[in-house]
Write a protein that holds these residues in place. Sequence first.
Motif, PDB file in Angstrom:
ATOM      1  N   VAL A   1      46.682  62.042   5.781  1.00  0.00           N
ATOM      2  CA  VAL A   1      46.507  60.486   4.815  1.00  0.00           C
ATOM      3  C   VAL A   1      45.543  60.602   3.400  1.00  0.00           C
ATOM      4  N   THR A   2      44.370  61.203   4.095  1.00  0.00           N
ATOM      5  CA  THR A   2      42.982  61.131   3.292  1.00  0.00           C
ATOM      6  C   THR A   2      43.839  62.606   1.697  1.00  0.00           C
ATOM      7  N   ILE A   3      44.263  63.626   2.365  1.00  0.00           N
ATOM      8  CA  ILE A   3      44.913  64.535   1.413  1.00  0.00           C
ATOM      9  C   ILE A   3      45.516  64.164   0.525  1.00  0.00           C
ATOM     10  N   MET A   4      46.303  63.300   0.979  1.00  0.00           N
ATOM     11  CA  MET A   4      47.470  62.558  -0.294  1.00  0.00           C
ATOM     12  C   MET A   4      46.339  61.882  -1.294  1.00  0.00           C
ATOM     13  N   ALA A   5      45.768  61.097  -0.983  1.00  0.00           N
ATOM     14  CA  ALA A   5      45.242  60.154  -1.502  1.00  0.00           C
ATOM     15  C   ALA A   5      44.307  61.404  -2.949  1.00  0.00           C
ATOM     16  N   LEU A   6      43.360  62.670  -2.317  1.00  0.00           N
ATOM     17  CA  LEU A   6      43.571  63.258  -3.104  1.00  0.00           C
ATOM     18  C   LEU A   6      43.515  63.528  -4.539  1.00  0.00           C
ATOM     19  N   GLU A   7      44.959  63.589  -4.100  1.00  0.00           N
ATOM     20  CA  GLU A   7      45.783  63.632  -5.095  1.00  0.00           C
ATOM     21  C   GLU A   7      45.328  62.557  -6.411  1.00  0.00           C
TER      22      GLU A   7
END
Length: 305
Positions: free
Chosen positions: A79-85
């Motif tokens: 979910v952090t990777i998604m937010a990094l977008e």
Amino acid sequence: MKDAAKAMRAATETVLAGLSQTQSDRVLHGFADPDRTRWSYTPRDHHGLSLTEMDVPTRKAFHRLLATALSRHAMAQAVTIMALEEVLDLDESGRKDRHSGGYYLAVFGRPGSPRMSWRIEGHHLSVTATIVGDAVAVGPVFLGANPHRVRAGRTAVLAPLGAEEHLARDLLASLPVDLHKKALITPVPPSDIRSRNQEQVNPRLIDPSGVPVAALDDEQRQMFAALLALYLERLAPPLRPSVKETELHFAFLGRNKEGAGHYYRITGPDLLIEYCNNTGDHAHTVLRTPGGDFGRDLITAGHRG
């Protein structure tokens, strides 16, 4: 394993129940659809339905389905990777219109059928789970991060794949000269993980294998075990592959200096782990079981539980 299959089927049903007929038609595909094994971790036209097109309860069901495959810490990474977008979109001044809702669910086969598969995928994230009877195989599992670190001055405030870097660097630095020479293949890293998004891994792309884990001393083996566990424990406990550490190899390409481009891999019988950060600030990682990706071994065996 039976409980994991049951949980995945139920979680898939919950997502589907929140969709309109038109949305369901976009999510559901036949198990034999060739797209089932056409995975990607770069922007593309995805099979399925994105988070942005789901209502709030269905988005929650989407995340709960993902959590049936992943451990708690891997779910946090995902979910952090998604937010990094959103951070990457700021860095690019919105030129590519990246956003945290650009992640898609596709389901192949129906939850009540003997064989089904689901994939959650978008930029820097791809997780595929295949269920055959009461058995589950998860893979490939790809996690990436761009930027690799978000800093406040010289302090890193966010680095979802930071441990994957530091544990490998520490292991390489601990090796004596003879083993270091075997592990360090070249000071130049490749441009990406060698297996890319191939349906099946080409063994020639992950040769030479590097240093055998059996040659490490006790302290080095503990360091390797910590690195290996970081990847295997991305999966929920009943879904983790079983491996013999003494049959594995570790190889490193690039410079062992923070901020420098680098790559490493862990290989063994039916196991492939790759990490690539060729710029120093854009990481790609993958966990694969080449004989079991996309449930290949389960399908071949005709598993029934």
